[in-house]
Design a protein around this motif. Structure first.
Motif, short mmCIF file in Angstrom:
data_model
loop_
_atom_site.label_atom_id
_atom_site.label_comp_id
_atom_site.label_asym_id
_atom_site.label_seq_id
_atom_site.Cartn_x
_atom_site.Cartn_y
_atom_site.Cartn_z
N UNK A 34 0.83 -1.22 0.00
CA UNK A 34 0.00 0.00 0.00
C UNK A 34 0.85 1.26 0.00
N UNK A 35 2.00 1.20 -0.65
CA UNK A 35 2.92 2.34 -0.71
C UNK A 35 2.55 3.27 -1.86
N UNK A 36 2.87 4.54 -1.69
CA UNK A 36 2.71 5.51 -2.77
C UNK A 36 3.90 5.39 -3.72
N UNK A 37 3.73 5.92 -4.91
CA UNK A 37 4.82 5.92 -5.89
C UNK A 37 6.02 6.69 -5.36
N UNK A 38 5.78 7.80 -4.65
CA UNK A 38 6.89 8.58 -4.12
C UNK A 38 7.68 7.80 -3.06
N UNK A 39 6.96 7.04 -2.22
CA UNK A 39 7.64 6.21 -1.22
C UNK A 39 8.49 5.16 -1.93
N UNK A 40 7.92 4.53 -2.94
CA UNK A 40 8.66 3.50 -3.69
C UNK A 40 9.88 4.12 -4.37
N UNK A 41 9.70 5.29 -4.98
CA UNK A 41 10.82 5.95 -5.67
C UNK A 41 11.95 6.26 -4.69
N UNK A 42 11.61 6.75 -3.51
CA UNK A 42 12.64 7.04 -2.51
C UNK A 42 13.38 5.77 -2.11
N UNK A 43 12.64 4.68 -1.94
CA UNK A 43 13.27 3.41 -1.58
C UNK A 43 14.16 2.87 -2.68
N UNK A 44 13.73 3.01 -3.92
CA UNK A 44 14.54 2.56 -5.05
C UNK A 44 15.83 3.37 -5.11
N UNK A 45 15.73 4.69 -4.93
CA UNK A 45 16.94 5.53 -4.95
C UNK A 45 17.88 5.16 -3.80
N UNK A 46 17.32 4.84 -2.63
CA UNK A 46 18.17 4.41 -1.50
C UNK A 46 18.94 3.14 -1.86
N UNK A 47 18.31 2.24 -2.59
CA UNK A 47 18.94 0.97 -2.94
C UNK A 47 19.88 1.07 -4.14
N UNK A 48 19.48 1.88 -5.14
CA UNK A 48 20.19 1.86 -6.42
C UNK A 48 20.89 3.16 -6.78
N UNK A 49 20.64 4.21 -6.04
CA UNK A 49 21.24 5.49 -6.41
C UNK A 49 20.35 6.28 -7.34
N UNK A 50 20.92 6.85 -8.37
CA UNK A 50 20.25 7.81 -9.23
C UNK A 50 19.22 7.24 -10.18
N UNK A 75 -10.41 6.90 -1.75
CA UNK A 75 -10.85 8.29 -1.86
C UNK A 75 -10.05 9.18 -0.92
N UNK A 76 -9.60 10.32 -1.44
CA UNK A 76 -8.87 11.28 -0.62
C UNK A 76 -7.44 10.89 -0.31
N UNK A 77 -6.94 9.86 -0.96
CA UNK A 77 -5.60 9.37 -0.69
C UNK A 77 -4.86 9.24 -2.02
N UNK A 78 -3.54 9.39 -2.01
CA UNK A 78 -2.81 9.16 -3.26
C UNK A 78 -2.93 7.70 -3.68
N UNK A 79 -2.68 7.44 -4.95
CA UNK A 79 -2.68 6.08 -5.46
C UNK A 79 -1.67 5.26 -4.67
N UNK A 80 -2.04 4.05 -4.36
CA UNK A 80 -1.17 3.13 -3.63
C UNK A 80 -0.95 1.87 -4.47
N UNK A 81 0.12 1.16 -4.17
CA UNK A 81 0.46 -0.05 -4.91
C UNK A 81 0.78 -1.17 -3.95
N UNK A 82 0.51 -2.39 -4.40
CA UNK A 82 0.82 -3.58 -3.61
C UNK A 82 1.11 -4.75 -4.54
N UNK A 83 1.82 -5.74 -4.03
CA UNK A 83 2.14 -6.91 -4.84
C UNK A 83 1.13 -8.03 -4.64
N UNK A 84 0.20 -7.87 -3.74
CA UNK A 84 -0.81 -8.91 -3.53
C UNK A 84 -1.84 -8.80 -4.66
N UNK A 85 -1.74 -9.71 -5.60
CA UNK A 85 -2.63 -9.74 -6.75
C UNK A 85 -3.20 -11.13 -6.89
N UNK A 86 -4.15 -11.28 -7.79
CA UNK A 86 -4.65 -12.63 -8.09
C UNK A 86 -5.72 -13.11 -7.16
#
Length: 151
Positions: A34-50, A75-86
């Protein structure tokens, strides 16, 4: 918990090249559903750099389109993402702090996939969002209501 090898196989099974940003996005979402894209982007940069935010958005879009990532929009929240699918799970959102947790649909036949009427659609997913206040926010609200600000 899926490991890098399982994510590698999942990417290939979805017809996608295995890249460091894709692996990082899947790992972060697995660890932080249930992370936002910005949270994910920050985590990716922490792991991989630029790595650009646009690259992360592209990975999220592609993985969503291939069914590897689920996009939810409370509603009223930014888009969230998760890997639980199917599966046809739902979400419970705290109105106070915004915490989101998964709620399993009934086991067996999913009655939420049978609206009345279906207008001729072939329905494959239903999004049900439950709203309330989490235990921590309820405790805080009860504590605040019991205090006398006038002293």
């Amino acid at each position: 918990m899926p490991d890098r090898t399982e994510f590698t196989h999942a990417l290939r099974a979805a017809g996608l090249r295995v890249t460091a940003p894709r692996l990082a996005v899947l790992e972060i979402l697995h660890d932080h559903p249930h992370s936002t894209a910005d949270f994910v982007a920050a985590g990716v940069r922490d792991r991989l750099g630029g790595v650009s935010t646009q690259t992360v958005y592209d990975v999220l879009r592609t993985c969503s389109e291939r069914g590897m990532v689920r996009r939810i929009e409370p509603a009223g929240s930014p888009v969230r993402y998760e890997t639980r699918t199917g599966d046809n799970h739902h979400h419970l959102v705290c109105r106070s702090c915004g915490e989101i947790i998964d709620i399993d649909c009934v086991v067996g036949r999913a009655p939420c996939l049978d609206p009345d009427p279906d207008h001729g659609y072939e329905i494959d997913e239903a999004e049900v969002t439950f709203w309330g206040r989490c235990p921590a926010c309820r405790t805080t609200a009860a504590h605040d209501a019991g205090s006398d600000p006038a002293g």
